[in-house]
Design a protein around this motif. Structure first.
Motif, PDB file in Angstrom:
ATOM      1  N   SER A 126     -45.218  43.036  26.364  1.00 35.02           N
ATOM      2  CA  SER A 126     -44.493  42.909  27.631  1.00 35.02           C
ATOM      3  C   SER A 126     -43.204  42.106  27.512  1.00 35.02           C
ATOM      4  CB  SER A 126     -45.397  42.287  28.703  1.00 35.02           C
ATOM      5  OG  SER A 126     -46.478  43.162  28.991  1.00 35.02           O
ATOM      6  N   GLY A 127     -42.743  41.956  26.278  1.00 33.74           N
ATOM      7  CA  GLY A 127     -41.439  41.337  26.066  1.00 33.74           C
ATOM      8  C   GLY A 127     -40.414  42.414  25.744  1.00 33.74           C
ATOM      9  N   ILE A 128     -39.241  41.968  25.385  1.00 36.10           N
ATOM     10  CA  ILE A 128     -38.172  42.890  24.991  1.00 36.10           C
ATOM     11  C   ILE A 128     -38.583  43.603  23.692  1.00 36.10           C
ATOM     12  CG2 ILE A 128     -36.707  41.428  23.486  1.00 36.10           C
ATOM     13  CD1 ILE A 128     -35.348  43.102  26.623  1.00 36.10           C
TER      14      ILE A 128
ATOM     15  N   GLY B  10     -42.868  37.695  35.052  1.00 40.99           N
ATOM     16  CA  GLY B  10     -41.838  37.833  34.040  1.00 40.99           C
ATOM     17  C   GLY B  10     -40.454  37.569  34.603  1.00 40.99           C
ATOM     18  N   ALA B  11     -39.447  37.625  33.729  1.00 39.13           N
ATOM     19  CA  ALA B  11     -38.057  37.483  34.155  1.00 39.13           C
ATOM     20  C   ALA B  11     -37.708  38.598  35.127  1.00 39.13           C
ATOM     21  CB  ALA B  11     -37.135  37.548  32.940  1.00 39.13           C
ATOM     22  N   ARG B  12     -36.997  38.282  36.188  1.00 43.70           N
ATOM     23  CA  ARG B  12     -36.547  39.272  37.173  1.00 43.70           C
ATOM     24  C   ARG B  12     -37.696  40.115  37.733  1.00 43.70           C
ATOM     25  NH1 ARG B  12     -31.021  38.718  38.652  1.00 43.70           N
ATOM     26  NH2 ARG B  12     -30.288  37.249  37.092  1.00 43.70           N
ATOM     27  N   VAL B 160     -45.277  41.326  40.231  1.00 45.14           N
ATOM     28  CA  VAL B 160     -45.069  42.505  39.381  1.00 45.14           C
ATOM     29  C   VAL B 160     -44.086  43.433  40.089  1.00 45.14           C
ATOM     30  CG1 VAL B 160     -46.168  44.501  38.301  1.00 45.14           C
ATOM     31  CG2 VAL B 160     -47.421  42.344  38.465  1.00 45.14           C
ATOM     32  N   ALA B 161     -42.896  43.584  39.523  1.00 47.90           N
ATOM     33  CA  ALA B 161     -41.866  44.438  40.129  1.00 47.90           C
ATOM     34  C   ALA B 161     -41.671  44.094  41.603  1.00 47.90           C
ATOM     35  CB  ALA B 161     -42.206  45.921  39.943  1.00 47.90           C
ATOM     36  N   GLY B 162     -41.737  42.805  41.933  1.00 49.01           N
ATOM     37  CA  GLY B 162     -41.501  42.349  43.298  1.00 49.01           C
ATOM     38  C   GLY B 162     -42.731  42.376  44.194  1.00 49.01           C
TER      39      GLY B 162
ATOM     40  N   LEU C   6     -45.017  54.376  41.123  1.00 46.31           N
ATOM     41  CA  LEU C   6     -44.455  53.731  39.935  1.00 46.31           C
ATOM     42  C   LEU C   6     -45.593  53.144  39.105  1.00 46.31           C
ATOM     43  CD1 LEU C   6     -41.840  52.755  38.451  1.00 46.31           C
ATOM     44  CD2 LEU C   6     -42.031  50.634  39.773  1.00 46.31           C
ATOM     45  N   GLY C   9     -46.040  48.520  32.970  1.00 47.50           N
ATOM     46  CA  GLY C   9     -46.948  47.900  32.012  1.00 47.50           C
ATOM     47  C   GLY C   9     -46.219  47.642  30.702  1.00 47.50           C
ATOM     48  N   GLU C 123     -42.697  46.763  31.415  1.00 53.47           N
ATOM     49  CA  GLU C 123     -42.525  45.322  31.566  1.00 53.47           C
ATOM     50  C   GLU C 123     -41.853  44.796  30.302  1.00 53.47           C
ATOM     51  OE1 GLU C 123     -43.529  43.280  34.303  1.00 53.47           O
ATOM     52  OE2 GLU C 123     -43.554  45.300  35.138  1.00 53.47           O
ATOM     53  N   VAL C 124     -40.671  44.233  30.433  1.00 52.53           N
ATOM     54  CA  VAL C 124     -39.982  43.716  29.237  1.00 52.53           C
ATOM     55  C   VAL C 124     -39.618  42.233  29.386  1.00 52.53           C
ATOM     56  CG1 VAL C 124     -39.006  45.970  28.631  1.00 52.53           C
ATOM     57  CG2 VAL C 124     -37.676  44.412  30.063  1.00 52.53           C
ATOM     58  N   GLY C 125     -40.029  41.600  30.496  1.00 51.13           N
ATOM     59  CA  GLY C 125     -39.583  40.237  30.782  1.00 51.13           C
ATOM     60  C   GLY C 125     -40.652  39.165  30.676  1.00 51.13           C
ATOM     61  N   ARG C 139     -32.940  42.815  29.910  1.00 51.49           N
ATOM     62  CA  ARG C 139     -34.193  42.555  30.635  1.00 51.49           C
ATOM     63  C   ARG C 139     -33.934  42.189  32.089  1.00 51.49           C
ATOM     64  NH1 ARG C 139     -37.531  37.122  29.284  1.00 51.49           N
ATOM     65  NH2 ARG C 139     -36.000  35.689  30.100  1.00 51.49           N
ATOM     66  N   ASP C 140     -32.784  41.596  32.361  1.00 46.26           N
ATOM     67  CA  ASP C 140     -32.422  41.361  33.763  1.00 46.26           C
ATOM     68  C   ASP C 140     -32.231  42.687  34.496  1.00 46.26           C
ATOM     69  OD1 ASP C 140     -32.538  38.660  33.466  1.00 46.26           O
ATOM     70  OD2 ASP C 140     -30.392  38.275  33.652  1.00 46.26           O
ATOM     71  N   GLY C 143     -35.566  44.443  34.994  1.00 46.05           N
ATOM     72  CA  GLY C 143     -36.322  43.812  36.082  1.00 46.05           C
ATOM     73  C   GLY C 143     -35.772  44.226  37.438  1.00 46.05           C
ATOM     74  N   ASN C 146     -36.823  47.856  38.085  1.00 42.97           N
ATOM     75  CA  ASN C 146     -38.250  47.941  38.442  1.00 42.97           C
ATOM     76  C   ASN C 146     -38.489  47.522  39.893  1.00 42.97           C
ATOM     77  OD1 ASN C 146     -38.780  48.792  35.876  1.00 42.97           O
ATOM     78  ND2 ASN C 146     -39.859  46.947  35.205  1.00 42.97           N
ATOM     79  N   GLN C 147     -37.858  46.431  40.308  1.00 47.34           N
ATOM     80  CA  GLN C 147     -38.014  45.976  41.691  1.00 47.34           C
ATOM     81  C   GLN C 147     -37.432  46.984  42.680  1.00 47.34           C
ATOM     82  OE1 GLN C 147     -37.222  41.887  42.940  1.00 47.34           O
ATOM     83  NE2 GLN C 147     -36.898  41.370  40.799  1.00 47.34           N
ATOM     84  N   ALA C 150     -39.676  50.044  42.760  1.00 48.53           N
ATOM     85  CA  ALA C 150     -40.963  49.678  43.386  1.00 48.53           C
ATOM     86  C   ALA C 150     -40.828  49.614  44.905  1.00 48.53           C
ATOM     87  CB  ALA C 150     -41.465  48.341  42.836  1.00 48.53           C
ATOM     88  N   VAL C 156     -47.586  51.267  43.590  1.00 45.65           N
ATOM     89  CA  VAL C 156     -47.190  50.715  42.292  1.00 45.65           C
ATOM     90  C   VAL C 156     -48.460  50.273  41.571  1.00 45.65           C
ATOM     91  CG1 VAL C 156     -45.825  48.959  41.071  1.00 45.65           C
ATOM     92  CG2 VAL C 156     -44.985  49.886  43.243  1.00 45.65           C
ATOM     93  N   LEU C 158     -49.963  48.468  37.834  1.00 43.69           N
ATOM     94  CA  LEU C 158     -49.747  47.809  36.550  1.00 43.69           C
ATOM     95  C   LEU C 158     -50.846  48.289  35.613  1.00 43.69           C
ATOM     96  CD1 LEU C 158     -48.382  45.535  34.806  1.00 43.69           C
ATOM     97  CD2 LEU C 158     -50.104  43.979  35.730  1.00 43.69           C
TER      98      LEU C 158
END
Lengths: 174, 174, 174
Positions: A126-128, B10-12, B160-162, C6, C9, C123-125, C139-140, C143, C146-147, C150, C156, C158
């Motif tokens: 779940s990281g970059i 997570g970030a953002r 998760v995604a807001g 959506l 993961g 999920e990359v953050g 990653r910003d 994110g 994704n938001q 979503a 949505v 996960l």
């Protein structure tokens, strides 16, 4: 307590403590199957910390590679805790073993166990996207292993900041 | 609204927006406690973006290090939002402070607060294991802090995604 | 089955298999919209694996950039599966397109679709903060996307080790 339980989560998300609580909950004693090998100081420290926290009630085994054999050999009436699958996968890869065959064998071994098995694993995807190909292959393999073992388990939990979130059985009708 | 609430993700992932909505929900006004210091342009941009989104109703404080003192000093009847614990941990480490003692002190400070506290933190341990030791130590420390504060909080959410996912109190009987 | 769904993961968390099951569940046939371009062997392998697993019942389309146009053009009565948004974002960035405008256009396009749309993202953050600025910006952006998507979707999920966890609609009253 169901037969096979998988606990997943990020690093230091409280997976091991949760798994230990689960494994001890039935009778106050359990078998600890470590996949870690104390290859450097950092790993030795981590193993010592885990052992100190666990306290009494545990019988210790090490299974860096032959996890299926160790599960079959320790199958009695005490629950077993396997900590953790991600290190086991690393060991398999480093030793040149067929990790896919080993993972499939583990998934097949779980239903035949008489005593419960609690398995700890890690979320690593779940990281970059990692820069180097080896790291990408490892996270692909780890994801495959997590899915394969989750399919074979009766229950799956995601540990978030030490809190358990049930993901299997789910209440989702797709 | 309960007293102490931790929002992780997570970030953002929409953590801050969620925390802001929570903090404002009671009376339309709240105290914003930023742990960020505007040390470079990237950070200055991010702080400005957060402030623009928040809009009216906020009183601003900065607490890059003395978070416990700031919480005690701002304890009235308006909710406080702490954004975020991961930057606070970074600041503590960079300043050479005892971050473990500081985290423990924060966990102890939360129950004595009269007004609600919403705390934002980050999931940093669900990627591949970092190459360098410092990054591994940071994610271990961040995981420890998240668990320690989650234990002291009445509610914990994963964003998760807001979308908020409640992880504490859980409906899991282990 | 709701209109827009959506699935997010980590890498190899079972997102695509889950999305395929969802898309096929209504009528046994669906439209597959790949955002991937087979630019190197690693990607070609991954695309081939996905296609082999999907089996019959699928009509294939490619939309590395014009996802909104492809959705509008394929809108009939069969569900569409978009796999995946993270690669789409990568393609937009590499081509110098305005990814923010494209993401907003996608969010606006979803409500006007007649047939269902299942979208896969990543999920990359949730790893350690990346060293390089480009990875942080990606990653910003991921994110934010994704938001944004979503918010436009009816449901949505996960995906955790292949198990679906519903995050929207949530049962949280904030």
């Amino acid at each position: 307590m169901k037969k096979s339980i998988l606990i997943t989560g990020g690093a230091r998300s409280g997976k091991s403590a949760l798994a230990e609580r689960l494994a001890l909950s039935r009778s106050g004693r359990a078998v600890y199957i470590a996949t870690a090998e104390a290859r450097d100081d950092e790993m030795r420290d981590r193993i010592a910390q885990h052992r100190a926290r666990r306290g009494a009630g545990w019988t210790d085994h090490e299974a860096p590679l032959d996890l299926v054999g160790t599960l079959d050999a320790t199958d009695g009436d005490a629950p077993r805790l396997v900590d953790c699958l991600t290190l086991w996968l690393t060991n398999l890869m480093l030793s040149g073993a067929d990790w896919r065959a080993a993972g499939t064998a583990l998934a097949e071994a779980l239903p035949r166990q008489t005593a419960p098995v609690v398995l700890v694993t890690n979320e690593v995807g779940s990281g970059i996207v990692p820069d180097n190909r080896l790291a990408r292959e490892f996270r692909d393999a780890a994801g495959w292993l997590n899915q394969t073992i989750a399919t074979a388990c009766d229950e799956v939990y995601l540990s978030v900041a030490g809190c358990p979130l049930k993901v299997k059985p789910d209440d989702v009708s797709l």
